[in-house]
Design a protein around this motif. Structure first.
Motif, PDB file in Angstrom:
ATOM      1  N   LEU A 187       0.825  -1.204   0.000  1.00  0.00           N
ATOM      2  CA  LEU A 187       0.000   0.000   0.000  1.00  0.00           C
ATOM      3  C   LEU A 187       0.861   1.257   0.000  1.00  0.00           C
ATOM      4  CD1 LEU A 187      -2.906   1.037   0.125  1.00  0.00           C
ATOM      5  CD2 LEU A 187      -2.759   0.953   2.615  1.00  0.00           C
ATOM      6  N   LEU A 188       1.916   1.274   0.782  1.00  0.00           N
ATOM      7  CA  LEU A 188       2.809   2.437   0.820  1.00  0.00           C
ATOM      8  C   LEU A 188       3.517   2.640  -0.502  1.00  0.00           C
ATOM      9  CD1 LEU A 188       4.371   2.082   4.389  1.00  0.00           C
ATOM     10  CD2 LEU A 188       2.596   3.673   3.641  1.00  0.00           C
ATOM     11  N   CYS A 189       3.914   1.520  -1.106  1.00  0.00           N
ATOM     12  CA  CYS A 189       4.588   1.642  -2.415  1.00  0.00           C
ATOM     13  C   CYS A 189       3.631   2.179  -3.474  1.00  0.00           C
ATOM     14  CB  CYS A 189       5.158   0.289  -2.838  1.00  0.00           C
ATOM     15  SG  CYS A 189       6.578  -0.247  -1.855  1.00  0.00           S
ATOM     16  N   LEU A 190       2.399   1.729  -3.477  1.00  0.00           N
ATOM     17  CA  LEU A 190       1.421   2.252  -4.429  1.00  0.00           C
ATOM     18  C   LEU A 190       1.197   3.744  -4.235  1.00  0.00           C
ATOM     19  CD1 LEU A 190      -1.300  -0.564  -4.496  1.00  0.00           C
ATOM     20  CD2 LEU A 190       0.132   0.171  -6.408  1.00  0.00           C
ATOM     21  N   ILE A 191       1.042   4.175  -3.010  1.00  0.00           N
ATOM     22  CA  ILE A 191       0.816   5.600  -2.739  1.00  0.00           C
ATOM     23  C   ILE A 191       2.041   6.423  -3.115  1.00  0.00           C
ATOM     24  CG2 ILE A 191       0.398   7.268  -0.890  1.00  0.00           C
ATOM     25  CD1 ILE A 191      -1.300   5.157   0.485  1.00  0.00           C
ATOM     26  N   PHE A 192       3.229   5.925  -2.719  1.00  0.00           N
ATOM     27  CA  PHE A 192       4.445   6.675  -3.040  1.00  0.00           C
ATOM     28  C   PHE A 192       4.677   6.759  -4.549  1.00  0.00           C
ATOM     29  CE2 PHE A 192       9.107   6.923  -3.604  1.00  0.00           C
ATOM     30  CZ  PHE A 192       9.352   8.105  -2.938  1.00  0.00           C
ATOM     31  N   THR A 193       4.444   5.655  -5.261  1.00  0.00           N
ATOM     32  CA  THR A 193       4.607   5.666  -6.719  1.00  0.00           C
ATOM     33  C   THR A 193       3.610   6.623  -7.366  1.00  0.00           C
ATOM     34  OG1 THR A 193       5.348   3.373  -6.652  1.00  0.00           O
ATOM     35  CG2 THR A 193       4.620   4.224  -8.771  1.00  0.00           C
TER      36      THR A 193
END
Length: 1144
Positions: free
Chosen positions: A206-212
């Protein structure tokens, strides 16, 4: 012929005199070749693989360094975005080129070089022959995209400001984090670790999706709204939360396309992660997770190991375990290999249990599961056998393996083990506490035959109760019986005790009597400080020491008791000179210990017209002087104590010389020469001089030694004791031993007949062939012919043991169905027979001697439900068969094992009371019931009826023979008086249940007027009902007594008709089998009586006729005087049926 010497090869040239002196050492060392193993691991590639992949510590460090490197690259990207000034214009060049300072470029190049080198090295080490598999991996492609452009810019300076999607390194950081966690838990594969990994992966995804999404939107909008990182974060949060305010929206088609792609990726990736996490969560709920190591070190917990967890077993354990105040802060960890069923799950969700009970699905044979339960830190481990298994031996084998596994894993953890078969007990001898089910079961059944309600006494003893049961009932006997059930056995050091400290230096008998007289407590045993053996009633020669541990019976332990002055007690207590009803017992005066000597108060000529009360004998108008009782001496004078010789028979003094000679030739006293299993305690018994041939043990088969084929032909003087069992297990040996104990007079030995479904084996026959009058017969309890052949018509007791083959029914509570129906049939056919039944489930006790239309049984059922709602652990105690000792369940003894965690002496005391263990100097249980006496070896004549209260009986026993009474078994006769409202209830299908409650004191008439089934005579039943209704309506016109008398006669006529049919059936079968019908008493019925137990009653309790007093008699060898007067001087003969009695 070939010369053999020529075939021997010559010795080596150097093997000369030096070799003879030094041996073969020098020659062997010169020819030895050193071989090195695992040379393939010494290569450079293998060493690198060991450092980067195989070794857990070094691999974890590499993963951590790689994870930090990826986070650093993402952090440098954020710094570059924050330092970059907003670009002017909407040209596509702003997307391809960025402003990057030289130091920042240098750091990103360094990170790229290290990352690319590590990726190539790991790809080389993990290469397995397919290079495309390594190249086409997503992490490798992302590494190439993020690292190669920076490396090219070193050689091509114009590309230093080329945009590189470094923010994609967050996905590589996620991959490195997964590998790092896998390395961390590589050695410990547990469900909780997998759950932790899955949650961590979901959060990182989830964090990677938001950061990307943040970085992508911000960069693509450089030619649009010029969004900063915060605005991009706001847009992503609003979008992914499906709120969508619309105040921030992408303008360019590229950013819109990027948002669409990210949403699609989120819709695909996140549900997959959630599904895996939900699956692991469900699996964790089934397995139970782990017990926290921190909690195990800071809090106390016990572990319960079972093969299958049933709701009844769980509630029995929890209720008994948490009944003790000091265990309220303990946790209970349940380790069970099966999945938790729905009932157990619902119970464990109750807040009272959910905070203290933890269920773990696992096996005690796995160290991983024992580690999950933190067995090495547990205060105790309870290992219970599954008694519902068809193969009970297999169940014991599983229990043994669990005990071995726990002992191997946690050798310092105390073990409390329950075993089923006595022959398997020696395998777990190392356990701290062991309860063998069959040993206790058969010992209690045997004592039930010679000492009524032994099973009820033991059950009340081992259950924790506050004595609150039945206090809301209008029945006086239920209040008294319920209050007495709250007694337990406690212990205290004598010098620390208020009860017993003043008796230091005095005899045990003196301390026991005066403590009961003053405080209402019953001192039953002691233990020396330097001795582990408990002595029950060691006798008047035992002198109390300050360091002795005293075992006493009371409603609560001394530490929780308050003491009032004698003046306050005198003000509240009003003395009574006459007794016309049940005694009111104070709270301080009751308990549960097992008595043994039974004292039967039979009816005498001194019966008053007012009821069954004892009064002084009168001779016309002249009054008889009231005799006195000798005081209990502080230090016993053994010359005044009447004892019995251990090696002589108590009944020999009442026999003629010829009978005595024949008796001595027939029986001997000694220890059984053969025990069927290892671990049985030797017991002094009546034995035969020579063992009986196996053919003579068969009751229904004649042989060359005798020609008898049924029990009647043997002509036994005493009534039979019949045991109906499925197989002759080794535990059945413990049923025979108490019935042949040395303290039972020879003339009182009852013949024992074993009615077995399956023939016994030779080992069992070899063990019982030394006992007198023990026979077996192959037959079934549901066969009337077999019952008649084994002598059921003139049996004193019929013991029905629950069959093992029926214990594993599809519906748990149906395991007792066959036993209950068979016992009900016996109850209907032989109403005078005393039937003792063992059931698997205590809840099925309500079906024993079932009467469908008995109003009093209905009232007891309602009382049981109310007691269960109040939280009572003994809700079933008011059922008449249980109160009278006619039925018990071995599962009720599970609490004995649980209670041993707090009272480590309970198992030892119970075994001593049941006669399973014998200790020199310790008292024993006796159960001789005298025909017309108050007590064991005491004959009550007309001049001795002045003993009225329990305290005076206590004093007489302690002063004369050193016996300690511990309770009363009381049987109340009920008058057959029936009110009009009761007739209406019984015949009109209980249309008005309120009248039943109002007239509940007429319970005897309920059972007698409605106990029979009326379906067999519909015409008679119809006329009886019509006549009863007409009588109830015309009640005011006639006299009440006349109407009641006519009604009772009518109903008795109907009931007699049904019983006559049953009697004719039995008599016809007896005639068909060639058996005599003489002695078959078909009309004898005990429905008008009820029996219950008063444990340790108060000193002012009045004795009544038909009372049976339980005693613990001291060991005769403990204080046998050297010069003892002849016992014949103190013996009085009371006719042909009298037994050994000591005159008061």
């Amino acid at each position: 012929m070939v010369d053999l010497e020529s075939e021997v090869p010559p010795l080596p040239p150097r093997y000369r005199f030096r070799d003879l002196l030094l041996g073969d050492q020098g020659w062997q060392n010169e020819d030895r070749v050193q071989v090195e193993f695992y040379m393939n691991e010494n290569t450079f590639k293998e060493r690198l693989k060991l450092f980067f992949i195989k070794n857990q510590r070094s691999s974890l460090r590499i993963r951590l360094f790689n994870f930090s490197l990826k986070l650093l690259s993402c952090f440098l990207y954020i710094i570059r975005v924050l330092l970059e000034s907003p670009s002017q214009g909407n040209e596509w060049s702003h997307i391809i080129w960025v402003n990057r300072s030289l130091p920042l470029w240098g750091l990103q190049v360094l990170v790229a070089l290290i990352s690319l080198f590590e990726t190539i090295l790991l790809g080389y080490l993990s290469y397995k022959g397919n290079i495309w598999e390594q190249i086409l991996r997503v992490p490798f492609i992302l590494e190439i995209i993020n690292a190669v452009p920076f490396i090219i810019s070193i050689f091509w300076p114009s590309l230093r400001n080329l945009f590189v999607p470094v923010f994609l390194n967050c996905w590589l950081a996620k991959h490195a984090l997964e590998n790092m966690i896998n390395d961390l838990h590589r050695a410990i594969q547990r469900t909780q670790s997998a759950m932790f990994n899955q949650v961590l992966i979901l959060i990182s995804t989830l964090l990677c999706l938001i950061f990307t999404c943040i970085c992508g939107i911000q960069h693509l909008e450089r030619i649009g709204k010029k969004l900063n990182l915060f605005d991009s974060l706001y847009f992503c949060i609003v979008t992914f939360s499906t709120v969508g305010f619309g105040d921030v929206t992408p303008e360019t088609w590229s950013s819109k396309l990027f948002v669409v792609v990210m949403i699609c990726v989120a819709l695909v990736v996140l549900p997959i992660q959630f599904e895996q996490m939900a699956y692991l969560w469900m699996e964790r709920q089934k397995s139970g997770g782990n017990y926290s190591r921190h909690r195990a070190q800071t809090e106390k917990h016990v572990v319960l190991c079972v093969s299958s967890l049933k709701i009844d077993l769980l509630m029995d354990f929890l209720n008994e375990f948490y009944a003790h105040p000091r265990l309220q802060d303990y946790y209970v960890v349940i380790l069970c290999p099966t999945e938790m069923d729905a009932q157990v799950r619902r119970v464990l969700q109750i807040p009272m249990w959910s905070q203290r009970v933890i269920y773990l699905q696992g096996s005690a044979l796995k160290d991983q599961d024992l580690l999950r339960a933190k067995m090495d830190d547990a205060e105790a481990c309870f290992i219970l056998s599954s008694r519902c298994e068809v193969d009970r031996t297999s169940s014991d084998h599983q229990t043994i393996l669990r005990a071995w596994a726990v002992k191997d894993f946690a050798p310092n953890c105390p073990l409390y083990v329950q075993i089923l078969k006595p022959e398997n007990k020696f395998h777990i001898k190392f356990a701290d506490h062991v309860v063998c089910e069959e040993e206790f079961k058969y010992a209690m059944l045997a004592l039930n035959c010679i000492c009524p309600a032994t099973s009820t006494l033991i059950t009340l003893l081992v259950h924790t109760s506050r004595g609150q049961e039945g206090q809301q009932s209008p029945e006086q006997w239920q209040k008294t019986y319920g209050r007495c059930s709250g007694n337990e056995v406690y212990h205290i050091t004598l010098e620390e005790s208020t009860f017993f400290a003043e008796y230091e230096g005095k005899s045990f008998t003196y301390a026991s009597f005066h403590a009961h007289k003053k405080y209402g407590v019953c001192l039953i045993g002691v233990r020396r400080e330097d001795n582990k053996n408990i002595l029950l009633n060691p006798g008047p020669r035992y002198i109390m020491n300050a360091t002795d541990i005293c075992f006493y019976i009371n409603i609560t332990k001394e530490e929780n008791s308050a003491f009032k002055n004698q003046d306050q007690q005198k003000k509240s207590n009003v003395p009574r000179s006459f007794y016309h009803g049940p005694s009111r017992l104070p709270v301080h005066s009751i308990i549960a210990s097992m008595g043994t000597v039974a004292i039967d108060l039979q009816d005498t000529s001194c019966r008053s017209a007012s009821g069954p009360t004892l009064s002084l004998p009168t001779e016309g108008i002249k009054e008889v002087r009231r005799p006195s009782i000798a005081p209990v001496l502080e230090v016993a004078d053994t010359s005044s104590i009447q004892t019995c010789d251990l090696l002589s028979d108590q009944s020999e003094d009442e026999t003629t010389p010829d009978e005595k000679m024949s008796s001595n030739l027939e029986y001997a006293k000694g220890y059984p020469p053969y025990s069927p299993y290892i671990g049985s305690s030797p017991t002094f018994c009546h034995l035969l001089h020579e063992k009986v041939p196996f053919c003579c043990l068969r009751l229904d088969k004649s042989c060359q030694h005798n020609y008898y084929e049924d029990a009647k032909a043997y002509g036994f003087k005493n009534k039979l004791i019949i045991v109906a069992a499925e197989t002759a297990g080794n535990g059945l040996y413990n049923f025979i031993v108490p019935l042949r104990a040395y303290y039972r007079p020879k003339k009182e030995l009852n013949p024992v007949v074993l009615l077995l479904d399956n023939p016994p084996d030779m080992h069992f026959l070899d063990a019982i062939c030394w006992f007198p009058m023990v026979y077996y017969m192959v037959g079934s309890i549901d066969n009337l012919d077999d019952l008649l052949r084994c002598g059921v018509t003139f049996a004193a007791n019929m013991v029905v043991v629950d069959k093992e083959s029926t214990m594993s029914a599809e519906e748990d509570y149906m395991a007792d169905a066959k036993t209950i129906v068979n016992v009900q049939t016996l109850f209907r056919l032989f109403s005078s027979l005393s039937i003792i039944t063992e059931l698997t489930h205590p809840a099925n006790m309500r079906f024993m001697q079932f009467r469908a239309k008995d109003c009093y049984s209905l009232a007891l059922s309602k009382l049981e439900k109310k007691e269960r709602e109040r939280g009572s652990n003994l809700a079933f105690m008011f059922r008449l068969p249980f109160a009278a000792g006619r039925v018990f369940s071995i599962s009720m003894l599970d609490t004995l094992l649980y209670q041993s965690f707090v009272k480590d002496y309970m198992i030892s005391i119970t075994r001593l009371l049941l006669g399973l263990d014998t200790t020199p100097g310790s008292g024993f249980l006796c159960s001789i019931i005298c025909n017309n006496s108050y007590g064991f070896q005491m004959r009550i004549t007309e001049d001795d009826l002045w003993i009225r209260t329990y305290a005076r009986l206590y004093q007489k026993l302690c002063s004369s023979s050193g016996d300690v009474p511990i309770g009363i078994y009381r049987t109340e006769s009920q008058k057959l008086t029936t009110s009009e409202s009761q007739i209406s209830i019984s015949v009109e299908e209980w249309e008005d249940t309120k009248d039943c409650k109002e007239h509940g004191h007429h319970r005897g008439s309920h059972r007698n007027s409605t106990s029979s089934d009326q379906s067999d005579h519909p015409l008679l039943r119809k006329k009886s009902l019509q006549w009863a209704r007409r009588l109830s309506r015309k009640g005011p016109r006639h006299s009440g007594k006349t109407a009641e008398k006519i009604t009772q006669q009518r109903l008795n006529l109907y009931r007699r008709s049904e019983r006559q049919e049953l009697a004719e059936l039995v008599k016809n079968r007896m005639k068909h089998l060639g058996l005599s019908t003489v002695g078959y008493d078909e009309m004898n019925d005990h429905q008008s009586t009820l029996s219950y137990i008063l444990i340790n009653p108060s000193p002012d309790t009045r004795l009544e006729l038909n009372d049976v007093v339980y005693l613990i008699r001291p060991d005769p060898l403990a204080y046998l005087p050297n010069s003892e007067p002849s016992r014949k001087n103190s013996i009085t003969t009371a006719g042909q049926d009298s037994r050994e009695e000591t005159q008061l």
